[in-house]
Design an enzyme around this catalytic site. Sequence first.
Site: not given
Length: 336
Positions: A107, A111, A171, A173-174, A213, A242, A315
């Site tokens: 993914n 956020f 994460s 993705n940021t 995390k 993560n 997941s």
Amino acid sequence: MYPLIRPLLFSFDAESSHEFTMAALHLAGRILPAARPDDSDPVTVMGIAFPNRVGLAAGLDKNGEAIDGLARMGFGFIEIGTITPRPQPGNPRPRMFRLPEVKGIINRMGFNNHGVDALIANVRAAKYRGVLGINIGKNFDTPIERAADDYLLCLDKVYPLASYVAVNISSPNTKDLRQLQGHSELDALLGALKGRQLQLAEQHGRYVPLALKIAPDLEPEQVAAIADALRRHRIDGVIATNTTISRDKVKGVRYAEQQGGLSGAPVFEASTSVVAQLATALAGEIPIIGVGGILDGRQALAKLEAGASLVQLYSGLVYRGPELVSEAIRSTRTFK
């Protein structure tokens, strides 16, 4: 029933299936009475009494919209988020991909959420009164040097409603977020959060633990440095881990080239290794929540044997459904 429903869900793209599932859980939570967790394996971690060791990881219910429906699965605790100060749409779709051959998911959601105020309204409306973790992050357009401002704002707002607050700095993705795992950046952030936590504890008359995390893509010396920072700032817990940016376990698999974080079975070994490294470095001083790649009860137990006190699922639920929760609770109940 999930084995019968799964083929239908898998006939749609991953995010559409996720949205349908969340809508169904939201509806179930509204029309059914409040659920009680499976309390067959109580344990106290971070000063909190958990009815069992198996929780829901952040990311499934970002906005706290389906808390009551999720509670019906028997979780010992539920973590919602990641939430940011302001609403944001996340990255363009498609941004979630199943890798069924290896029971993985990639993914790059970024956020996507409705903002902290919407989450607070949803939590207040929920019937759930169990252990609730709230996972906080920064908005994508907040400069990394101002990231602490976003975390502190979220902490202020969620503190009265949370059993614990999870701080997501891992994460992939940021943009630049994982820089906050660096030595000086982490020291500054944890120092600011700890100071605010103590202020809020005095203000509200209750102490809400903080858990950090972290990523699975860390060298042993980085894990050791993070463990030192956690001790130094008296952080209450650590969540490992993560998603991973590594593709070593999925080479040649369809969608493996997609950008984003990889979760599910392919991350199990790396995340469990980080749990074990933290357990050695922390020597029992700070509890660990183990998450990453749990697809059966044996793997849930393996996280505890590696040094975790609690485990989380996400997941694995996509591939196994609610049955995974009860199986993980049965297996972790044998841990002494």
